[in-house]
Design an enzyme around this catalytic site. Structure first.
Site, short mmCIF file in Angstrom:
data_model
loop_
_atom_site.label_atom_id
_atom_site.label_comp_id
_atom_site.label_asym_id
_atom_site.label_seq_id
_atom_site.Cartn_x
_atom_site.Cartn_y
_atom_site.Cartn_z
N LYS A 138 0.85 -1.20 0.00
CA LYS A 138 0.00 0.00 0.00
C LYS A 138 0.88 1.25 0.00
O LYS A 138 1.93 1.28 0.67
CB LYS A 138 -0.90 -0.02 1.24
CG LYS A 138 -1.97 1.07 1.25
CD LYS A 138 -2.87 0.94 2.47
CE LYS A 138 -3.97 1.99 2.50
NZ LYS A 138 -4.84 1.89 3.68
N SER A 141 -9.75 1.89 2.78
CA SER A 141 -8.91 2.60 1.86
C SER A 141 -7.88 1.74 1.13
O SER A 141 -7.30 2.19 0.14
CB SER A 141 -8.16 3.70 2.62
OG SER A 141 -7.33 3.12 3.63
N SER A 173 -9.80 -0.60 7.05
CA SER A 173 -9.27 -0.55 5.68
C SER A 173 -8.52 -1.78 5.18
O SER A 173 -8.19 -1.84 4.01
CB SER A 173 -8.39 0.67 5.50
OG SER A 173 -9.20 1.80 5.36
#
Ligand code: GLN
Length: 480
Positions: free
Chosen positions: A75, A150, A174
């Site tokens: 990420k 997210s 997330s």
């Protein structure tokens, strides 16, 4: 679906080289990620170089670990030395960290191959991956739907088999919510179990990095590598890393499962899928009982106050001086700072900074921030009580199926309400694993299994037992 163990075998038997493997995945990722918007940068050259090192080790007869040569995605809020790390924001468009996050170092040391940095909601604020400043992410099961957020890039990338596993971060859901929406496995570890050093902070008392993979065992292999004490993170728990592989496969007869009724208010199709999964647990010998977490209704507002308050403080460092880009057209430093922040932060980020600053300001602090902290304590007590009676708790991850792109983005309240099942877990700091528990109308439905602090190994084992009773993790989205 190829599992980490199977790839490992092929590598050591020299049926495939790490370079060939990296090339094969990169070729697929390049085409696939342009469809799904899963990556903000692809690091092909470095991946091949890193894979060469693994091949040399194999050739020289050196023993390699399970993650050696395995392609992964990280990420884009997790620092990677020399690789642009944007956090999905324009304000960090050109930011190259000078150090690796501890988790990245651990994965490199284990021989993992980074193929690129995964797209995400700006500064991890969002539940749909529509808040990325660069492009949105699409759900591989239905291109018109969101992958969750997210960590939508990390989850969709695993679902589309662009990588074998990925890392996400979970501040209020997330890792788990996008894992649920994309039909993959994701672990949000206990607060302190995985180092946050090098994770660009959103809300420091809630943030945790977690792994995502197509199946429980692969997710556990990654967790075993990234967890453990780190002196660079002052909130790191002084405990060794997990050793999940030693216990996975154990019987769950007599396991006491609590089902908190407050979490069962969503879409009927989702709830029915959960109920079938709970019946399966009974068949496997577990004892399933309804229970209560009475303060649940206060969790969501408390979360959005605490997360925004911490964000307003954490994001003060992005001022055009220390990191990232600057608006050069201003006459003095104060104008430069405010113009930089105004121009390069997105709408959602600015909204949260304002809410957080307001909640922390004199006169409002007691009414909002302090009250939210009190709620946090009450929630913690709810869970302490429940865990006196149950080994694990099981709930839905989200009240709905993956929603349509654009459906909620203009309506913050609806968007925030979608986090109702996940945020509490971060407020109380416990671990939770998301796994697929069925499909509705061709879309995956996930459930989360929650446990006491530091019970990750148990959660992996319970999730694994369930996984072995069905084929949900073997299904693949039809990538057209
Ligand atoms: N959707 C939640 C938020 O927007 C959680 C995000 C996260 O876990 N990073 O804050």
């Amino acid at each position: 679906m190829v599992k980490i163990r199977e790839i490992h075998k092929q590598l050591i038997n020299r049926e495939i080289s790490a370079v060939e493997l990296a090339k094969e995945y990169l070729a697929r990722l390049e085409i696939s990620s342009s469809k799904f918007g899963t990556y903000l940068s692809i690091t092909g050259e470095k991946a091949i170089e890193d894979a060469q090192v693994i091949d040399e080790k194999i050739a020289s007869g050196e023993e390699i670990g399970l993650l050696a040569g395995i392609p992964m995605g990280i990420k884009d809020n997790i620092s990677t030395k020399g690789i642009v790390t944007t956090c999905g924001s324009k304000i960090l468009e050109n930011y190259k960290p000078v150090f690796n996050a501890t988790v990245v170092d651990k994965l490199y040391n284990a021989g993992g191959i980074i193929l690129g940095k995964c797209n995400m909601d700006e500064f991890a604020m969002g539940s749909s991956s529509e808040n990325s400043a660069y492009k949105l992410v699409r759900n591989p099961w239905d291109l018109d739907r969101v992958p969750g957020g997210s960590s939508g890039g990390s989850a969709a990338s695993v679902a589309a088999e662009e990588v074998v596993f990925s890392l996400g971060s979970d501040t209020g859901g997330s890792v788990r919510q996008p894992a649920g929406f994309c039909g993959v496995v994701g672990m949000k570890p206990t607060y302190g179990r995985v180092s946050r050093y090098g994770l660009i902070a959103y809300a420091s008392s809630l943030d945790q990095i977690g792994p995502m993979a197509k199946n429980v065992e692969d997710c556990a292999i990654v967790h075993d590598v990234i967890s453990g004490y780190d002196k660079m993170d002052s909130t790191s728990a002084n405990m060794p890393s997990t050793k999940t592989l030693d216990i996975i496969g154990k019987d769950i007869k007599g396991l006491r499962i609590g089902v908190p009724k407050e979490y069962f208010g969503g879409d009927e199709k989702v709830l029915n899928t959960l109920k079938k999964a709970l019946a399966k647990f009974e068949e496997l010998g577990a004892i399933v009982e309804e229970t209560t977490l009475p303060h649940t209704e206060y969790a969501l507002p408390a979360y959005y106050i605490i997360a925004s308050a911490e964000a307003s403080s954490n994001l003060a460092r992005f001022d055009g001086v220390r990191y990232g880009v600057r608006d050069w057209d201003q006459k003095d430093v104060t104008d430069m700072m405010s113009a930089t922040r105004d121009k390069f932060f997105g709408k959602e980020v600015k909204k949260r900074i304002m809410i957080g600053t307001y909640a922390l300001s004199a006169g409002y602090y007691d009414a909002y921030y302090l009250k939210a902290l009190k709620v946090r304590t009450l929630l913690k007590r709810d869970f302490d009580e429940a865990f006196k009676r149950y080994d694990v708790l099981i709930t839905p991850i989200a009240p709905t199926l993956p929603f349509k792109i654009g459906e909620n983005i203009k309506d913050s309240i609806t968007m925030y309400l979608g986090d109702i099942c996940t945020v509490t877990i971060n407020l109380v700091g416990i671990p939770g694993i998301a796994i697929p528990c069925g499909f509705v109308d061709g879309l995956p439905v996930g459930m989360q299994i929650l446990g006491k602090p530091f019970s990750e190994e148990l959660l992996f084992n319970v999730a694994h037992k369930f996984e072995q009773s069905n084929d949900f993790h073997l299904r693949k989205p039809e990538v057209k």
